[in-house]
Design a protein around this motif. Structure first.
Motif, PDB file in Angstrom:
ATOM      1  N   THR A 171      -4.213  80.463  37.770  1.00 18.23           N
ATOM      2  CA  THR A 171      -2.819  80.733  38.105  1.00 18.23           C
ATOM      3  C   THR A 171      -1.891  80.104  37.081  1.00 18.23           C
ATOM      4  O   THR A 171      -2.197  79.062  36.496  1.00 18.23           O
ATOM      5  N   ASP A 172      -0.744  80.757  36.865  1.00 12.18           N
ATOM      6  CA  ASP A 172       0.308  80.169  36.037  1.00 12.18           C
ATOM      7  C   ASP A 172       1.541  79.851  36.878  1.00 12.18           C
ATOM      8  O   ASP A 172       2.608  79.590  36.342  1.00 12.18           O
ATOM      9  N   SER A 173       1.368  79.875  38.187  1.00 15.16           N
ATOM     10  CA  SER A 173       2.380  79.616  39.228  1.00 15.16           C
ATOM     11  C   SER A 173       3.243  80.845  39.525  1.00 15.16           C
ATOM     12  O   SER A 173       3.990  80.850  40.503  1.00 15.16           O
ATOM     13  N   TYR A 174       3.148  81.891  38.715  1.00 18.51           N
ATOM     14  CA  TYR A 174       3.859  83.139  38.990  1.00 18.51           C
ATOM     15  C   TYR A 174       2.915  84.211  39.537  1.00 18.51           C
ATOM     16  O   TYR A 174       3.339  85.197  40.122  1.00 18.51           O
ATOM     17  N   ARG A 175       1.630  83.992  39.316  1.00 13.65           N
ATOM     18  CA  ARG A 175       0.595  84.900  39.815  1.00 13.65           C
ATOM     19  C   ARG A 175      -0.694  84.108  39.962  1.00 13.65           C
ATOM     20  O   ARG A 175      -0.866  83.048  39.346  1.00 13.65           O
ATOM     21  N   LEU A 176      -1.590  84.635  40.758  1.00 13.53           N
ATOM     22  CA  LEU A 176      -2.854  83.967  41.042  1.00 13.53           C
ATOM     23  C   LEU A 176      -3.949  85.016  41.090  1.00 13.53           C
ATOM     24  O   LEU A 176      -3.811  86.037  41.774  1.00 13.53           O
ATOM     25  N   ALA A 177      -5.034  84.790  40.353  1.00 11.38           N
ATOM     26  CA  ALA A 177      -6.178  85.696  40.364  1.00 11.38           C
ATOM     27  C   ALA A 177      -7.399  84.939  40.877  1.00 11.38           C
ATOM     28  O   ALA A 177      -7.681  83.824  40.423  1.00 11.38           O
ATOM     29  N   VAL A 178      -8.118  85.547  41.811  1.00 12.01           N
ATOM     30  CA  VAL A 178      -9.332  84.959  42.373  1.00 12.01           C
ATOM     31  C   VAL A 178     -10.416  86.022  42.358  1.00 12.01           C
ATOM     32  O   VAL A 178     -10.210  87.144  42.839  1.00 12.01           O
ATOM     33  N   ALA A 179     -11.567  85.680  41.792  1.00 13.40           N
ATOM     34  CA  ALA A 179     -12.677  86.622  41.707  1.00 13.40           C
ATOM     35  C   ALA A 179     -13.972  85.924  42.087  1.00 13.40           C
ATOM     36  O   ALA A 179     -14.136  84.723  41.868  1.00 13.40           O
ATOM     37  N   GLU A 180     -14.885  86.692  42.649  1.00 10.15           N
ATOM     38  CA  GLU A 180     -16.198  86.157  42.973  1.00 10.15           C
ATOM     39  C   GLU A 180     -17.258  87.213  42.722  1.00 10.15           C
ATOM     40  O   GLU A 180     -16.971  88.411  42.662  1.00 10.15           O
ATOM     41  N   ALA A 181     -18.504  86.736  42.555  1.00 10.29           N
ATOM     42  CA  ALA A 181     -19.625  87.646  42.316  1.00 10.29           C
ATOM     43  C   ALA A 181     -20.896  86.963  42.788  1.00 10.29           C
ATOM     44  O   ALA A 181     -21.020  85.735  42.720  1.00 10.29           O
ATOM     45  N   PRO A 182     -21.865  87.741  43.284  1.00 15.25           N
ATOM     46  CA  PRO A 182     -23.131  87.142  43.716  1.00 15.25           C
ATOM     47  C   PRO A 182     -23.923  86.625  42.531  1.00 15.25           C
ATOM     48  O   PRO A 182     -23.839  87.157  41.420  1.00 15.25           O
ATOM     49  N   LEU A 183     -24.700  85.568  42.766  1.00 19.65           N
ATOM     50  CA  LEU A 183     -25.515  84.968  41.721  1.00 19.65           C
ATOM     51  C   LEU A 183     -26.994  85.069  42.085  1.00 19.65           C
ATOM     52  O   LEU A 183     -27.398  84.705  43.186  1.00 19.65           O
ATOM     53  N   ALA A 184     -27.783  85.573  41.148  1.00 21.85           N
ATOM     54  CA  ALA A 184     -29.226  85.578  41.335  1.00 21.85           C
ATOM     55  C   ALA A 184     -29.806  84.217  40.972  1.00 21.85           C
ATOM     56  O   ALA A 184     -30.809  83.772  41.535  1.00 21.85           O
ATOM     57  N   LYS A 185     -29.141  83.535  40.013  1.00 22.49           N
ATOM     58  CA  LYS A 185     -29.547  82.189  39.612  1.00 22.49           C
ATOM     59  C   LYS A 185     -28.365  81.254  39.798  1.00 22.49           C
ATOM     60  O   LYS A 185     -27.252  81.565  39.389  1.00 22.49           O
ATOM     61  N   ALA A 186     -28.597  80.117  40.428  1.00 18.80           N
ATOM     62  CA  ALA A 186     -27.511  79.184  40.724  1.00 18.80           C
ATOM     63  C   ALA A 186     -28.035  77.750  40.637  1.00 18.80           C
ATOM     64  O   ALA A 186     -29.248  77.525  40.614  1.00 18.80           O
ATOM     65  N   PRO A 187     -27.138  76.766  40.571  1.00 23.21           N
ATOM     66  CA  PRO A 187     -27.575  75.369  40.519  1.00 23.21           C
ATOM     67  C   PRO A 187     -28.184  74.949  41.848  1.00 23.21           C
ATOM     68  O   PRO A 187     -27.954  75.590  42.881  1.00 23.21           O
ATOM     69  N   PRO A 188     -28.942  73.859  41.856  1.00 22.59           N
ATOM     70  CA  PRO A 188     -29.564  73.399  43.104  1.00 22.59           C
ATOM     71  C   PRO A 188     -28.553  72.933  44.146  1.00 22.59           C
ATOM     72  O   PRO A 188     -28.860  72.879  45.329  1.00 22.59           O
ATOM     73  N   GLU A 189     -27.347  72.598  43.716  1.00 23.55           N
ATOM     74  CA  GLU A 189     -26.284  72.210  44.639  1.00 23.55           C
ATOM     75  C   GLU A 189     -24.956  72.748  44.120  1.00 23.55           C
ATOM     76  O   GLU A 189     -24.817  73.079  42.947  1.00 23.55           O
ATOM     77  N   ALA A 190     -23.984  72.865  45.043  1.00 20.32           N
ATOM     78  CA  ALA A 190     -22.681  73.418  44.662  1.00 20.32           C
ATOM     79  C   ALA A 190     -22.009  72.518  43.624  1.00 20.32           C
ATOM     80  O   ALA A 190     -22.029  71.293  43.735  1.00 20.32           O
ATOM     81  N   LEU A 191     -21.408  73.141  42.611  1.00 21.07           N
ATOM     82  CA  LEU A 191     -20.717  72.412  41.552  1.00 21.07           C
ATOM     83  C   LEU A 191     -19.399  73.107  41.263  1.00 21.07           C
ATOM     84  O   LEU A 191     -19.289  74.328  41.363  1.00 21.07           O
ATOM     85  N   GLU A 192     -18.383  72.324  40.879  1.00 19.59           N
ATOM     86  CA  GLU A 192     -17.127  72.937  40.469  1.00 19.59           C
ATOM     87  C   GLU A 192     -16.440  72.076  39.428  1.00 19.59           C
ATOM     88  O   GLU A 192     -16.664  70.861  39.340  1.00 19.59           O
TER      89      GLU A 192
END
Length: 367
Positions: free
Chosen positions: A173-194
């Motif tokens: 976001t730049d405070s005037y607009r906000l974009a949020v996207a998601e997609a399924p993962l076949a490979k992922a880390p052993p625990e949630a990370l951000e």
């Protein structure tokens, strides 16, 4: 140091590495690409950094003498590419000088002593995990345009990247607009990370990956994020700070909603945008059966177009949008259709994909 390699290969690899070199005058040593040649199975490595982002690029070359040199990032790729002949030879001279020879051509590059090059971060092999590169690239493409370019607000120049057990989520976001996207993962880390990762760095990762089908290696450390693909390694400092709670920014209570063909809407927005100058808004009017878009710039031009839509609401809604932000949002929506949700002329609007994997909030402009 002395190496011999294919000229075009060296020019391409130098150009890749040079993208991470600093362009600031007060960081002279970081405006170079370090070439390190070792014997044995270790490939020759090109490395560059602007102290925020570091790029390591492998180079296929025959090593006649081990060592390291610094090559000026601004002219070295251009010079190597302009030379003739299939093979080029680089050898270290005195005081940081590098002799470049190819066929009958001979040039000397005035580099700096290698010990002046900044210390580079180590690659975090311990915490690496693999994920799908094409999925990562797709999600980056959906959100990158919503990130801020204002360096005075560093948190907003990055995207919040969240790796969960079964999906990847990004928000920008730049405070005037906000974009949020998601997609399924076949490979992922052993625990949630951000982490909040500079969008510029993620765009570079996507550029480096190109059409590669190899998995993308990722390591998210306390202060550094590392990406690797096909022997190339990019490390970037995490952006510290608190990213906005993007889920709370999604408009609630949407009373007026339509679904419209993406390409049709986008073409109309582009045509109407031709008459937009400076801060002139694009006016949208939603009424029974019709979505009208118009713009007017005094003493320049005005125009209007209408699109038939499936809307039978009794209330007519008029709202103004920044043309660029509206176009970016529509272009970022995956699929053939766009859902447009409105509340009032003074409340944010919502663009959304039909499958719900992408949504885009855009602030209105007074009209």
């Amino acid at each position: 140091m002395k190496i011999r390699c294919n000229r075009e290969h060296l020019a391409d690899r130098l150009a890749q590495a040079a993208r991470a070199a600093s362009t600031r005058a007060n960081l002279q040593s970081a405006s170079h690409v370090r070439l390190t040649a070792s014997s044995g199975e270790t490939p020759v490595e090109l490395a560059a950094t602007d102290l925020e982002m570091t790029l390591r690029v492998p180079l296929d070359a025959d090593v006649e003498q081990e060592g390291s040199v610094l090559l000026p990032a601004k002219i070295a790729p251009e010079l190597i590419r302009a030379l003739t002949g299939e093979t080029v030879e680089l050898s270290a001279g005195e005081d940081g000088r590098v002799l470049v020879t190819a066929g009958s051509s001979s040039y000397t590059l005035y580099g700096l002593p290698v010990d002046e090059f900044p210390q580079l971060p180590e690659i975090d092999h311990e915490h690496l995990f693999e994920t799908d590169c094409s999925t990562f690239a797709e999600v980056v493409s959906r959100v990158k345009r919503a990130a801020s370019r204002d360096e005075s607000r560093p948190v907003l120049t990055g995207a919040l990247v969240r790796f969960e057990q079964d999906r990847l989520i990004m928000a920008a976001t730049d405070s005037y607009r906000l974009a949020v996207a998601e997609a399924p993962l076949a490979k992922a880390p052993p625990e949630a990370l951000e982490a909040i990762i500079p969008v510029k760095a993620m765009e570079e990762v996507v550029r480096l990956a190109g059409s590669s089908t190899s998995p993308l290696s990722v390591a998210i450390g306390e202060g550094l994020v590392t990406f690797g693909i096909d022997g190339l390694w990019l490390s970037v400092r995490r952006i510290e700070g608190q990213f906005p709670n993007f889920t709370a920014l999604r408009p609630e209570g949407i009373e007026h909603s339509i679904t419209i063909a993406k390409d049709e809407l986008l073409e109309v927005v582009k045509r109407v945008g031709i008459v937009v100058r400076q801060n002139t808004p694009v006016r949208a009017e939603l009424s029974t059966g019709t979505l009208s878009l118009s713009a007017r710039t005094a003493d320049v031009a005005e125009g209007a177009e209408s699109i038939p839509v499936a809307y039978d609401g009794a209330e007519t809604i008029e709202i103004g949008f920044n043309h660029e932000f509206l176009r970016d949002g529509i272009e970022s929506v995956p699929g053939d259709e766009v859902k447009l949700g409105l509340i009032s002329s003074l409340r944010p609007a919502l663009l959304e994909s039909v499958d719900g994997t992408f949504w885009y909030v855009i602030m209105p402009i007074r009209i």
